[in-house]
Design a protein around this motif. Structure first.
Motif: not given
Length: 403
Positions: A222-226, A295-296, A306-309, A344-349
């Protein structure tokens, strides 16, 4: 003994706090040990589709960050039983968070602040961890501070080594050793050789992408699914001889409902504004940054998709429009205004609290913890470094209490 993987905001303060309390620590860093002035050489490359700003070297992304320190996600983390109030106060004092003295607020930044106030926007100086007595106001914050006037994770790593920590650089951790649901150490590659170090406590602070790959290789699903990151552009135009390019960057802040704005010079912006005789010293520009809807995902190779909403784009557009109003009010010729590309910067989640880790930042493998932007449950839409520092301070206290 505790193994800490990564030397950014999360890993650095963990190693420092643990060694200060006489707990043996081994720190493993994928990148090299460098001088901060050389950090611009260590930006990562992901794919042609995503322009994401991260680095692989001592200090991680904190070494090229702007020293911005704002509290984020306070109420959201309360939902998971996490109160960072004490940790925030401790960290802010430790790294010297403050608004810059007027001596380090340049003409461009002051024009931004004055224009924001005149427009009735929520405007303030950016809280930072920069030592004015050392800062030479060169405008090179994002390249790695040439005079070490700006805090970075490297500061804590150096202090931890002075306290007795062992630092291993140019070593890529590939998986966590576990048996019976308990952590026992890590496997890493160094000089094309497979090495192992054993400990019952491992903390991954390798960044949202690096931590994701290690957790996957360690059998955690489940890691990295978002993934989230802060989408941003820099918008600017001509204001003759403003010399903003040599100022301390991002020393001001406008807080909107769906975006934040900060004065920021980008080396890419001159090619995207009108006016043939415009030079870098004639540009005043503003970074427009928003939160996104997570999203991504991180694919099996570590590339970010990456998916932009619709909301992502709408919020960015609102910020760009407001930045344009500020620039014009500050005296910029509106016919010259242009923008950099979307970045983009500061990836997380990627390993969020409540899904991959619990409120103590521990995974389903006992003794395996995560402390970086991976654990943030949603995009803060603000610089996340102070929040990561506070979470890591809280985790360090937990590990010390339970040793």
């Amino acid at each position: 003994m505790v193994i800490v993987v990564g030397t950014g905001a999360g890993g650095g303060i963990l190693a420092y706090e643990l060694t200060k309390n006489n707990i043996p620590v081994i720190i493993i860093e994928k990148g090299p040990y460098i001088d901060s002035k050389d950090a611009f050489n260590y930006y990562d490359k992901y794919s042609d589709d995503v322009d994401l700003l991260t680095t692989t070297c001592i200090g991680g992304a904190s070494i090229v960050a702007m020293g911005n320190m704002v509290r984020a996600l306070d109420e959201e983390l309360h939902e998971f039983g996490i109160d960072l109030s004490d940790a925030y106060e401790y960290v802010e004092k430790l790294v010297g968070v403050h608004q810059l003295d007027d001596s380090h607020i340049g003409k461009g930044t002051q024009a931004f602040l004055d224009a924001g106030n005149e427009l009735g926007l929520q405007t303030l100086k950016m809280p930072k961890a920069i030592r004015e007595e050392d800062c030479i106001q060169c405008g090179k914050c994002a390249f790695g501070c040439p005079v070490n006037a700006k805090w970075s994770g490297k500061d804590f790593v150096d202090a931890a080594v002075e306290n007795g920590a062992t630092l291993i650089c140019d070593a890529e951790v590939v998986e966590v050793i576990s048996e019976g649901g308990n952590a026992h150490g890590v496997v890493y590659m160094k000089d094309n050789k497979v090495e192992s170090i054993y400990s019952n406590t491992v903390v991954l602070s390798a960044g949202a992408i690096g931590t994701t790959l290690i957790l996957r290789n360690s059998g955690i699903d489940g890691v990295g699914e978002e993934i989230f990151f802060d989408p941003f552009v820099s918008v600017g135009g001509c204001l003759k001889d403003i010399n903003f390019n040599t100022e301390v960057q991002m020393a001001g802040l406008v807080i909107g409902k769906n975006f934040v704005l900060s004065p920021h010079f980008s080396s890419f912006i001159r090619a995207n504004i009108s006016g043939g005789d415009v030079t870098d010293k004639d540009i005043l520009s503003i970074m427009v940054k928003t939160s996104d809807e997570c999203r991504g995902y991180v694919d099996e190779n570590g590339d970010v998709v990456k998916i932009n909403t619709i909301n992502d784009i709408r919020y960015l557009a609102e910020g760009v429009a407001t930045a344009g109003f500020i620039l014009e009010k500050a005296g910029v010729d509106p016919s010259t205004i242009g923008s950099t590309v979307y970045r983009g910067a500061h990836p997380g989640g990627t390993a969020p609290i409540g899904k991959i880790v619990d409120s103590n930042q521990e995974t389903e493998i006992k003794g395996l913890f995560v402390s970086d932007a991976s654990v943030l449950p949603i995009s803060p839409g603000k610089p996340p470094i102070l929040t990561i520092l506070a979470l890591s301070k809280r985790l360090a206290d937990y590990l010390i209490e339970n040793k």
